[in-house]
Design a protein around this motif. Structure first.
Motif, PDB file in Angstrom:
ATOM      1  N   SER A  82       0.830  -1.168   0.016  1.00  0.00           N
ATOM      2  CA  SER A  82       0.194  -0.088  -0.018  1.00  0.00           C
ATOM      3  C   SER A  82       0.958   1.210  -0.130  1.00  0.00           C
ATOM      4  N   ARG A  85       2.440   1.544  -3.458  1.00  0.00           N
ATOM      5  CA  ARG A  85       1.620   1.827  -4.292  1.00  0.00           C
ATOM      6  C   ARG A  85       1.409   3.404  -4.289  1.00  0.00           C
ATOM      7  N   ALA A  89       1.747   6.041  -7.292  1.00  0.00           N
ATOM      8  CA  ALA A  89       0.578   6.983  -7.644  1.00  0.00           C
ATOM      9  C   ALA A  89       0.645   8.526  -7.575  1.00  0.00           C
ATOM     10  N   ARG A  93       1.820  11.404 -11.253  1.00  0.00           N
ATOM     11  CA  ARG A  93       1.434  13.080 -11.537  1.00  0.00           C
ATOM     12  C   ARG A  93       2.505  14.075 -11.405  1.00  0.00           C
ATOM     13  N   TRP A 120       1.278  -7.215  -7.216  1.00  0.00           N
ATOM     14  CA  TRP A 120       1.592  -6.718  -8.335  1.00  0.00           C
ATOM     15  C   TRP A 120       1.533  -5.164  -8.420  1.00  0.00           C
ATOM     16  N   ASP A 122       2.087  -1.553 -10.698  1.00  0.00           N
ATOM     17  CA  ASP A 122       2.970  -0.927 -12.011  1.00  0.00           C
ATOM     18  C   ASP A 122       3.301   0.513 -11.836  1.00  0.00           C
ATOM     19  N   LEU A 124       2.023   3.094 -12.871  1.00  0.00           N
ATOM     20  CA  LEU A 124       0.838   3.953 -12.830  1.00  0.00           C
ATOM     21  C   LEU A 124       0.450   4.011 -11.128  1.00  0.00           C
ATOM     22  N   GLY A 125       0.703   3.037 -10.282  1.00  0.00           N
ATOM     23  CA  GLY A 125       0.214   2.891  -9.048  1.00  0.00           C
ATOM     24  C   GLY A 125      -1.118   1.874  -8.973  1.00  0.00           C
ATOM     25  N   THR A 126      -1.017   1.049  -9.952  1.00  0.00           N
ATOM     26  CA  THR A 126      -2.054  -0.052  -9.669  1.00  0.00           C
ATOM     27  C   THR A 126      -1.512  -0.990  -8.844  1.00  0.00           C
ATOM     28  N   VAL A 128      -2.320  -4.922  -7.071  1.00  0.00           N
ATOM     29  CA  VAL A 128      -3.396  -5.961  -7.098  1.00  0.00           C
ATOM     30  C   VAL A 128      -2.668  -7.098  -6.439  1.00  0.00           C
ATOM     31  N   GLU A 129      -3.235  -7.951  -5.525  1.00  0.00           N
ATOM     32  CA  GLU A 129      -3.003  -9.239  -4.759  1.00  0.00           C
ATOM     33  C   GLU A 129      -3.336 -10.377  -5.661  1.00  0.00           C
ATOM     34  N   LEU A 130      -2.211 -11.240  -5.932  1.00  0.00           N
ATOM     35  CA  LEU A 130      -2.459 -12.163  -6.949  1.00  0.00           C
ATOM     36  C   LEU A 130      -1.860 -13.553  -6.446  1.00  0.00           C
ATOM     37  N   ALA A 139       5.495 -11.658 -19.116  1.00  0.00           N
ATOM     38  CA  ALA A 139       4.345 -11.855 -18.610  1.00  0.00           C
ATOM     39  C   ALA A 139       3.277 -12.743 -19.744  1.00  0.00           C
ATOM     40  N   PHE A 140       3.313 -12.283 -20.722  1.00  0.00           N
ATOM     41  CA  PHE A 140       2.714 -13.242 -21.804  1.00  0.00           C
ATOM     42  C   PHE A 140       2.840 -14.628 -21.828  1.00  0.00           C
TER      43      PHE A 140
END
Lengths: 200, 205
Positions: A82, A85, A89, A93, A120, A122, A124-126, A128-130, A139-140
């Protein structure tokens, strides 16, 4: 084209990172470490703009260390994610944002039964828990492989097997030699480091 | 291609029924064409007021936290929970504060006023212009599809069970025609004294 992978297992988290440092057409180093420990029970792997990556990782590492020394309390992996992130985030800006993508693996030892988690995040500040995650082109290839073979109750040995499967696929499909994978295993005991996946 | 509001994908809809409202969102979080997570909920509740946030996932998280802070402060000052109408104005002014560097999101608000018992839904643009609606509001990368489905399936005065059926069918059909939305969905049906959350089984492609 750096590779960072993370897999959450039944009582640990694996983090694997490529060892190559590439600039243009040259491989400058074959023993790079793209991870930093954020505490006794968590580690962060990072990719992105060279220069930004280590600068950001060590900035985060130092601030979390400062917090743990001041408060005599280590933040949970969720709280660390957090924090990271929010740093990214706010940075996106600003006049010159950090171009850094990270994976955070950790074990929350303050829970009654220690709980592992993988985040995870990125540039941009995205956040997610994975159960398993990767950044960039890797990744692909890695995610489709993990979609097929991942189970939530894998043990450490089976997890390593899965990483070796990813390594094999990435070696054959990625256009440049990424010089193998460095592995960190995070569990309630702490963080274990392995110089090369193939030696395991 | 690098439009911030369609990097991650996602969609949401809210509908008004008889003494009830429903709000739904998908669970996908992607990076362009790559699906990253199928557990990314876009609906947040501040007591009995519900907020859906589509658009740039980073801003979705940031704003959900900003509104958590603001509604908590409101609750301490007023010694009561915020009403949907009041919350809509809070969303509007919060977004307009960032008029020349906006958050890239499309919010929806839904809830039932605890004093009057009136159902309320509304939508916003990214700088906070409120779109009051008496039937339904839509948002996200499947906006066009959602308008089409809602226009044809919606009827006024539906009870909670019929409203659930209507919003679910409209949402699923819309989301299946959008490559950036789907990967699971959740529907909240809100009545005066009960909130039901249902997870929908959806196509996984």
């Amino acid at each position: 084209m750096d590779i960072i992978l993370g897999i959450k297992l039944n009582d640990s988290v694996l983090i694997a990172t490529s060892k190559a440092v590439t600039r243009g057409i040259s491989v400058l180093k074959a023993s790079d470490d793209k991870t930093r420990n954020l505490g006794d029970h968590s580690a962060m792997a990072f990719t992105g703009e060279s220069g930004d990556t280590v600068q950001f990782a060590e900035y985060v590492q130092a601030n979390l260390k400062l917090f743990s020394v001041r408060q005599n309390y280590e933040l949970s992996p969720k709280a660390m994610a957090s924090f990271v992130r929010k740093e990214l985030a706010t940075s996106i800006r600003s006049r010159k944002p950090f171009q850094v993508n990270v994976l955070i693996g950790g074990c929350d030892i303050n829970k009654e039964t220690p709980e592992t988690s993988l985040y995870w995040i990125d540039y941009l500040g995205t956040n997610v828990e994975l159960p398993y995650a990767a950044h960039g082109y890797a990744a692909f290839y890695a995610l489709s492989l993990l979609d097929r073979h991942y189970k939530p109750d894998l043990n450490e040995e089976e997890g390593i097997k899965l990483l070796q499967l990813c390594n094999k696929e990435l070696s054959t499909r990625m256009p440049i030699d990424f010089k193998g994978l460095r592995v960190k295993v995070i569990n309630s005991q702490g963080v274990k480091e392995y110089d090369d996946l193939t030696a395991l | 291609m690098s439009d911030p509001s369609s990097i991650n994908g996602g969609a949401a809809v809210a509908m008004v029924g008889k003494d009830c409202v429903a709000i739904a969102c998908d669970l996908r979080l992607g990076n362009q064409s790559l699906g990253v997570a199928n557990n990314f909920e876009k609906i947040f509740n501040y007591d009995h007021t519900f907020l859906a946030l589509t658009g740039l996932a980073s801003d979705v998280t940031t704003l959900s936290e900003v509104f958590r802070l603001k509604t908590n402060l409101y609750k301490m000052r007023e010694e009561r929970s915020i009403e949907p109408e009041t919350f809509a104005n809070l969303v509007s002014s919060t977004l307009y504060q960032k008029r020349f560097g906006p958050y890239f999101i499309g919010p929806l608000v839904a809830g039932i006023n605890s004093l009057t018992g009136k159902p309320f839904v509304c939508g916003f643009d990214l700088i906070g212009c409120i779109d009051y609606a008496k039937d339904f509001v839509v948002s996200g990368t499947a906006t066009d599809q959602l308008y089409g489905m809602c226009e044809s399936l919606y009827e006024p005065g539906l009870g909670p069970d019929d409203l659930f059926e209507t919003i679910s069918q409209a949402f699923l059909s819309a989301v299946d025609r959008d490559a950036l939305s789907g990967w699971g969905a959740v529907v909240y049906v809100i009545t005066k004294d009960k909130v039901t959350k249902r997870l929908l089984k959806t196509r996984q492609d």
